[in-house]
Motif scaffolding. Structure first.
Motif, PDB file in Angstrom:
ATOM      1  N   ILE A  43      -1.462   0.746  -2.571  1.00 26.65           N
ATOM      2  CA  ILE A  43      -1.835   2.075  -3.045  1.00 26.65           C
ATOM      3  C   ILE A  43      -1.349   3.187  -2.115  1.00 26.65           C
ATOM      4  N   THR A  44      -0.903   2.838  -0.912  1.00 27.05           N
ATOM      5  CA  THR A  44      -0.523   3.855   0.079  1.00 27.05           C
ATOM      6  C   THR A  44       0.547   4.818  -0.423  1.00 27.05           C
ATOM      7  N   PRO A  45       1.700   4.354  -0.949  1.00 27.47           N
ATOM      8  CA  PRO A  45       2.700   5.315  -1.439  1.00 27.47           C
ATOM      9  C   PRO A  45       2.216   6.131  -2.627  1.00 27.47           C
TER      10      PRO A  45
ATOM     11  N   VAL B 272      -0.153  10.667   8.567  1.00 30.67           N
ATOM     12  CA  VAL B 272      -0.971   9.458   8.695  1.00 30.67           C
ATOM     13  C   VAL B 272      -0.314   8.290   7.957  1.00 30.67           C
ATOM     14  N   LEU B 273       0.026   8.488   6.688  1.00 31.41           N
ATOM     15  CA  LEU B 273       0.556   7.387   5.882  1.00 31.41           C
ATOM     16  C   LEU B 273       1.961   6.990   6.308  1.00 31.41           C
ATOM     17  N   ASN B 274       2.803   7.973   6.603  1.00 31.79           N
ATOM     18  CA  ASN B 274       4.147   7.630   7.061  1.00 31.79           C
ATOM     19  C   ASN B 274       4.135   7.041   8.459  1.00 31.79           C
ATOM     20  N   GLY B 275       3.183   7.475   9.289  1.00 29.95           N
ATOM     21  CA  GLY B 275       3.050   6.846  10.599  1.00 29.95           C
ATOM     22  C   GLY B 275       2.689   5.381  10.480  1.00 29.95           C
TER      23      GLY B 275
ATOM     24  N   MET C  68       3.168   3.404   7.639  1.00 27.91           N
ATOM     25  CA  MET C  68       4.246   2.661   6.980  1.00 27.91           C
ATOM     26  C   MET C  68       5.472   2.542   7.873  1.00 27.91           C
ATOM     27  N   GLY C  69       5.746   3.569   8.681  1.00 25.97           N
ATOM     28  CA  GLY C  69       6.867   3.471   9.608  1.00 25.97           C
ATOM     29  C   GLY C  69       6.659   2.416  10.668  1.00 25.97           C
ATOM     30  N   THR C  70       5.410   2.304  11.140  1.00 29.77           N
ATOM     31  CA  THR C  70       5.105   1.275  12.134  1.00 29.77           C
ATOM     32  C   THR C  70       5.262  -0.125  11.545  1.00 29.77           C
ATOM     33  N   VAL C  71       4.779  -0.293  10.307  1.00 28.60           N
ATOM     34  CA  VAL C  71       4.900  -1.601   9.649  1.00 28.60           C
ATOM     35  C   VAL C  71       6.369  -1.938   9.409  1.00 28.60           C
ATOM     36  N   TYR C  72       7.143  -0.948   8.941  1.00 29.31           N
ATOM     37  CA  TYR C  72       8.554  -1.211   8.649  1.00 29.31           C
ATOM     38  C   TYR C  72       9.346  -1.508   9.921  1.00 29.31           C
ATOM     39  N   SER C  73       8.986  -0.856  11.027  1.00 31.63           N
ATOM     40  CA  SER C  73       9.733  -1.078  12.272  1.00 31.63           C
ATOM     41  C   SER C  73       9.555  -2.494  12.799  1.00 31.63           C
ATOM     42  N   HIS C  74       8.466  -3.176  12.421  1.00 31.24           N
ATOM     43  CA  HIS C  74       8.241  -4.555  12.850  1.00 31.24           C
ATOM     44  C   HIS C  74       8.707  -5.573  11.820  1.00 31.24           C
ATOM     45  N   PHE C  75       9.318  -5.092  10.743  1.00 34.13           N
ATOM     46  CA  PHE C  75       9.842  -6.002   9.724  1.00 34.13           C
ATOM     47  C   PHE C  75      11.166  -6.590  10.206  1.00 34.13           C
ATOM     48  N   GLU C  76      11.373  -7.872   9.994  1.00 33.98           N
ATOM     49  CA  GLU C  76      12.549  -8.552  10.540  1.00 33.98           C
ATOM     50  C   GLU C  76      13.856  -8.011   9.965  1.00 33.98           C
TER      51      GLU C  76
END
Length: 362
Positions: free
Chosen positions: A73-75, A249-252, A254-262
């Motif tokens: 639901i975040t986006p 808040v939301l982009n912070g 999602m950006g953190t999650v994406y940066s740890h994606f392989e």
């Protein structure tokens, strides 16, 4: 700086922010039937078709491999807030155009006073204006270039959706830029008043009584103008602040999650980080300009006058000291850099909460 303002105005016309086109420094702005029709049609296109474009973008992100399923639901929340603020910005265009015309009359008056007195604006104001113009240019061109870089090779439907979303973001950025420039022009006017006041007290000007009356009238006009700007722009900036809070808040998160994606790419992370931090600087300047205006309105400290410098100066100093700007956004809060710091602290707290929820569910 005049050329920068003209470029911004033409860009605002292109994205449908206003229907008034800058012609020259002397003639000001001109509204034609073509510009009115163009702005109206483009606003209708954005209002009608933007929800579907944002919904497809949110669905695309919610199905991405790097985003957890429980955060789907975040986006949708992010793009819903974006659309609401964009919609309000577009329907309030008439009030913004009225402020634009009133401000242009004030700018012409200030330019004449600067030219007549031979004064120069404070270098601090000049530097702040250039920084704000840079952040606006980076954000607008960054979003539009991303359409051709990241969406190239996809279907025309996704390409047009990305172009429409970039236009909506440009509208939001241009709105806060015009708000900033309006307050910046008022600060420039108060700076001129302060410089002239120092000259009068030092006795380096002839016809001092006439100069004092002129400064008094200019100071009163500036105070009335800034209250009109604050009254009309208060609701818009309240919505813009909420949009920035949700965006950060939301982009912070999602950006953190994406940066740890392989499988994440370095250029995607670099682009997102630049947009994130440049927008933070851009919004900081919106809060920074308020105390700057208040500081220039107060002017220099109490001046001890040894001679009989006429009653006009004494009356003006008393009146000027009593006319304190009590600016509050929608009557709710006073804007300052401390407010920005408190908001950033709240953003960090909410981002950490989302990260904790993510780790607990993973």
């Amino acid at each position: 700086m005049r050329r920068i303002a003209q470029i911004y105005n033409w860009y605002a016309v292109v994205v449908g922010m206003t229907s008034y086109v800058s012609t020259s420094a002397n003639k000001g702005f001109r509204q034609t039937r073509i510009s009115q029709a163009y702005a109206l049609v483009l606003n209708l296109v954005v209002v009608i078709f933007l929800p579907m474009a944002l919904w497809r973008a949110a669905r695309f992100q919610s199905l991405a491999k790097w985003l957890p399923k429980f955060m789907w639901i975040t986006p949708y929340v992010l793009y819903s807030v974006n659309y609401g603020v964009t919609f309000y910005t577009l329907i309030s265009r008439s009030h913004r155009d009225a402020i634009l015309m009133d401000l242009h009359v004030m700018v012409l008056k200030l330019n004449r006073e600067f030219k007549r007195s031979g004064k120069q604006m404070d270098p601090i104001l000049r530097r702040v204006f250039y920084i704000k113009s840079f952040t606006l240019s980076y954000l607008c061109w960054g979003y539009f270039l991303s359409v051709f870089i990241f969406q190239w090779g996809l279907t025309w439907k996704y390409f047009l959706d990305a172009l429409l979303i970039s236009t909506a973001y440009s509208i939001l950025f241009c709105n806060t830029y015009f708000y900033f420039v309006s307050f910046w022009q008022i600060a420039k006017g108060f700076d001129l008043v302060n410089q002239q006041l120092v000259e009068i007290v030092a006795g380096r000007l002839d016809s001092r009584a006439e100069e004092i009356r002129s400064l008094w009238a200019l100071h009163a006009d500036l105070c009335r103008a800034i209250h009109r700007i604050n009254r009309h722009y208060g609701p818009q900036m309240l919505f813009s602040r909420f949009d920035y809070f949700i965006f950060t808040v939301l982009n912070g998160y999602m950006g953190t999650v994406y940066s740890h994606f392989e499988d994440s790419e370095f250029w995607h992370k670099f682009y997102g980080a630049c947009i994130f931090w440049i927008r933070s600087v851009d919004f900081f300047l919106n809060d920074y300009i308020w105390p700057v205006v208040t500081q220039y309105q107060r002017g220099p400290g109490i001046i001890h006058i040894e001679d009989d410098l006429t009653r006009e100066l004494s009356s003006y100093l008393i009146c000027k000291g009593s006319m304190k700007l009590n600016l509050r956004a929608c009557g709710l809060y006073s804007v300052s850099t401390n407010l920005w710091l408190n908001m950033m602290g709240s953003i960090v707290v909410h981002t950490v909460l989302m990260a904790q929820f993510h780790l607990a569910r993973s």
